[in-house]
Design an enzyme around this catalytic site. Structure first.
Site, PDB file in Angstrom:
ATOM      1  N   ASP A 205       0.863  -1.187   0.000  1.00 51.23           N
ATOM      2  CA  ASP A 205       0.000   0.000   0.000  1.00 51.23           C
ATOM      3  C   ASP A 205       0.896   1.231   0.000  1.00 51.23           C
ATOM      4  OD1 ASP A 205       1.096   0.236   2.538  1.00 51.23           O
ATOM      5  OD2 ASP A 205      -0.818   0.302   3.584  1.00 51.23           O
ATOM      6  N   ASP A 207       1.328   4.785   2.313  1.00 51.27           N
ATOM      7  CA  ASP A 207       0.901   5.372   3.584  1.00 51.27           C
ATOM      8  C   ASP A 207       1.248   6.863   3.627  1.00 51.27           C
ATOM      9  OD1 ASP A 207       0.409   2.671   5.106  1.00 51.27           O
ATOM     10  OD2 ASP A 207       2.418   2.466   4.269  1.00 51.27           O
ATOM     11  N   ASP A 294      -3.353   4.229   2.833  1.00 48.72           N
ATOM     12  CA  ASP A 294      -3.703   4.532   4.222  1.00 48.72           C
ATOM     13  C   ASP A 294      -3.397   6.002   4.501  1.00 48.72           C
ATOM     14  OD1 ASP A 294      -4.392   1.906   4.775  1.00 48.72           O
ATOM     15  OD2 ASP A 294      -2.450   1.407   5.687  1.00 48.72           O
TER      16      ASP A 294
HETATM   17  P1  GTP Z   1       4.125  -2.576   3.094  1.00 51.26           P
HETATM   18  O1  GTP Z   1       3.678  -3.981   3.351  1.00 51.26           O
HETATM   19  O2  GTP Z   1       4.967  -2.476   1.900  1.00 51.26           O
HETATM   20  O3  GTP Z   1       2.996  -1.611   3.083  1.00 51.26           O
HETATM   21  O4  GTP Z   1       5.091  -2.230   4.324  1.00 51.26           O
HETATM   22  P2  GTP Z   1       4.892  -1.115   5.430  1.00 51.26           P
HETATM   23  O5  GTP Z   1       6.087  -1.152   6.293  1.00 51.26           O
HETATM   24  O6  GTP Z   1       4.537   0.196   4.800  1.00 51.26           O
HETATM   25  O7  GTP Z   1       3.678  -1.675   6.282  1.00 51.26           O
HETATM   26  P3  GTP Z   1       2.256  -1.052   6.640  1.00 51.26           P
HETATM   27  O8  GTP Z   1       1.707  -0.195   5.574  1.00 51.26           O
HETATM   28  O9  GTP Z   1       1.415  -2.204   7.068  1.00 51.26           O
HETATM   29  O10 GTP Z   1       2.506  -0.182   7.947  1.00 51.26           O
HETATM   30  C1  GTP Z   1       3.387   0.918   8.005  1.00 51.26           C
HETATM   31  C2  GTP Z   1       3.674   1.260   9.442  1.00 51.26           C
HETATM   32  O11 GTP Z   1       2.559   1.876  10.036  1.00 51.26           O
HETATM   33  C3  GTP Z   1       4.018   0.053  10.298  1.00 51.26           C
HETATM   34  O12 GTP Z   1       5.117   0.362  11.111  1.00 51.26           O
HETATM   35  C4  GTP Z   1       2.798  -0.164  11.148  1.00 51.26           C
HETATM   36  O13 GTP Z   1       3.121  -0.654  12.404  1.00 51.26           O
HETATM   37  C5  GTP Z   1       2.190   1.222  11.212  1.00 51.26           C
HETATM   38  N1  GTP Z   1       0.744   1.149  11.204  1.00 51.26           N
HETATM   39  C6  GTP Z   1      -0.015   1.017  10.123  1.00 51.26           C
HETATM   40  N2  GTP Z   1      -1.310   1.000  10.451  1.00 51.26           N
HETATM   41  C7  GTP Z   1      -1.370   1.116  11.760  1.00 51.26           C
HETATM   42  C8  GTP Z   1      -2.437   1.167  12.692  1.00 51.26           C
HETATM   43  O14 GTP Z   1      -3.610   1.116  12.363  1.00 51.26           O
HETATM   44  N3  GTP Z   1      -2.092   1.266  13.979  1.00 51.26           N
HETATM   45  C9  GTP Z   1      -0.806   1.334  14.372  1.00 51.26           C
HETATM   46  N4  GTP Z   1      -0.536   1.432  15.663  1.00 51.26           N
HETATM   47  N5  GTP Z   1       0.226   1.312  13.532  1.00 51.26           N
HETATM   48  C10 GTP Z   1      -0.057   1.197  12.237  1.00 51.26           C
HETATM   49 MN    MN Z   2       2.689   0.431   3.777  1.00 50.47          MN
HETATM   50 MN    MN Z   3      -0.381   0.724   5.566  1.00 48.18          MN
END
Ligand code: GTP
Ligand code: MN
Ligand code: MN
Length: 368
Positions: A205, A207, A294
């Site tokens: 995704d 963020d 997100d």
């Molecule tokens: P991808 O799988 O490539 O998206 O890796 P990513 O590291 O971007 O993972 P992800 O998008 O799932 O999350 C990014 C960061 O945001 C991580 O460190 C999560 O712990 C944090 N995070 C995302 N959503 C939430 C949430 O709803 N609550 C909390 N506490 N942390 C979140």
């Molecule tokens: Mn992500």
């Molecule tokens: Mn995310």
């Protein structure tokens, strides 16, 4: 000439937040195997081995050399007997028998397939598995299975979402979200966070953190942004979680807990013409693809905590919190840093590292 290698392993720190881990993983053959074990224990919700294997994988990712023999591996932090056996097997036979056994396991394969759908977690996947369901068509044909709105959209956009996104697609998404925010809230600021901020080439995704300097205004930002995306015909799905932030709340001990900020989980329509070299990025003939996005909108004074908490990686976050608790007797989460009786303020991420007595880590060094 100084050689980088096993002789330097005594310098490997035990916490991921003390190690500089870029995306250049020199021990991928071992960490890929360990990640199968991590995923298996995650899917079957067994905590102990999940924690041990993810710490071991994270240590191997940070090494500036490739492991070529067992010599010295016993000195690596978080690398226990089971991990060493796995490394040895891979060195000797090119594969691990335990990993092969899991990859061939029907329950693992099915839970992995089911949780690859947006909105389906380990609990739902296991419930379906125990009902005897083994494929998407069986789930969709079962009259007793009730899909929620998130899962319905997960199945609807499955092909696009399961492909993940390239960095070029993430930049195109950033342009769309940036334009949208400038239209509805010219004084608001949008910054990229998550894996793409860490310099990853692929992600599941994109963020973003959205903030405004006007106090209280952050709670109206996401509805405005979603409204504008909808008007443009770009909003395929939205799940909005309004803020539940209580400013005096003590930081949470559990890492996995959702944070209290206003946030939304979206599926957006990304038009192919927006992606550089977009030809292969979008399905032929359709001209667009679905992408997961997100957005989180914290109050401005919590920006640094949000940025540190949402940049990840997950292992980096877990170890930051554990380091704060175990080594400093402080509590850290996505909202605040609490030291005995008081909250420590931070304007930038650097302030938080400094409060914790840690060397600053750049986002691209947090790929633990
Ligand atoms: P991808 O799988 O490539 O998206 O890796 P990513 O590291 O971007 O993972 P992800 O998008 O799932 O999350 C990014 C960061 O945001 C991580 O460190 C999560 O712990 C944090 N995070 C995302 N959503 C939430 C949430 O709803 N609550 C909390 N506490 N942390 C979140
Ligand atoms: Mn992500
Ligand atoms: Mn995310």
């Amino acid at each position: 000439l100084m050689r980088t290698g096993p002789a330097q392993q005594s310098t490997v720190c035990p916490y991921a937040c003390q190690r500089r881990t870029t995306t250049a993983n020199k021990n991928k053959r071992f960490t890929d195997a360990l990640e199968v074990l991590v995923e298996y224990h995650e899917l079957t919700e067994i905590e102990g081995p999940r924690v041990a294997y993810s710490r071991a994988a994270s240590v191997l990712k940070s090494l500036p050399w490739t492991i070529e023999s067992m010599g010295g591996t016993e000195a690596l932090p978080c690398v226990g007997e089971k991990t060493r056996t796995l490394i040895q097997e891979i060195l000797q036979y090119g594969r691990s028998f335990e990993v092969e056994k899991i990859l061939a396991d029907e329950r693992y394969q099915t839970l992995k397939l089911f949780t690859s759908v947006f909105g389906v977690g380990p609990k739902t996947a296991d419930k379906w598995y125990r009902r005897g369901l083994r494929s998407f068509s069986q789930i969709l044909a079962d009259p007793d299975v009730q899909l929620n709105r998130m899962q319905q959209n997960g199945f609807l956009h499955y092909t696009d979402l399961s492909r993940g996104l390239s960095a070029a697609e993430a930049r195109a998404v950033e342009a769309v979200v940036g334009e949208t925010v400038r239209t509805v809230a010219p004084n608001a600021r949008v910054v990229l966070t998550g894996g793409f901020r860490r310099g990853k080439e692929f992600g599941h995704d994109v963020d973003f953190i959205v903030t405004t300097a006007e106090p209280g205004r952050e709670n109206s930002l996401l509805p405005l942004i979603m409204g504008r995306l909808e008007e443009q015909g770009l909003l395929l799905f939205q799940a909005h979680h309004p803020s539940t932030l209580a400013l005096k709340k003590i930081p949470c001990r559990r890492f996995e807990a959702m944070d209290y900020y206003s946030k939304c989980f979206l599926i957006l329509k990304l038009e192919g013409s927006r992606v550089q070299g977009g030809g292969q990025a979008v399905p032929a003939g359709r001209g667009w693809r679905a992408v997961r996005v997100d957005l989180v909108a914290p109050p401005i004074e919590r920006f640094a905590f949000t940025q540190l908490g949402w940049t990840g990686s997950k292992q980096f976050e877990r170890d930051l919190r554990r380091f704060a608790r175990v080594e400093r007797n402080m509590l850290l989460d996505n909202h605040a840093l609490f030291d005995k009786a008081k909250f420590l303020a931070a304007v930038t991420e650097k302030d938080i590292f400094a409060h914790l007595g840690l060397e600053y880590m750049e986002p691209w060094q947090r790929n633990a």
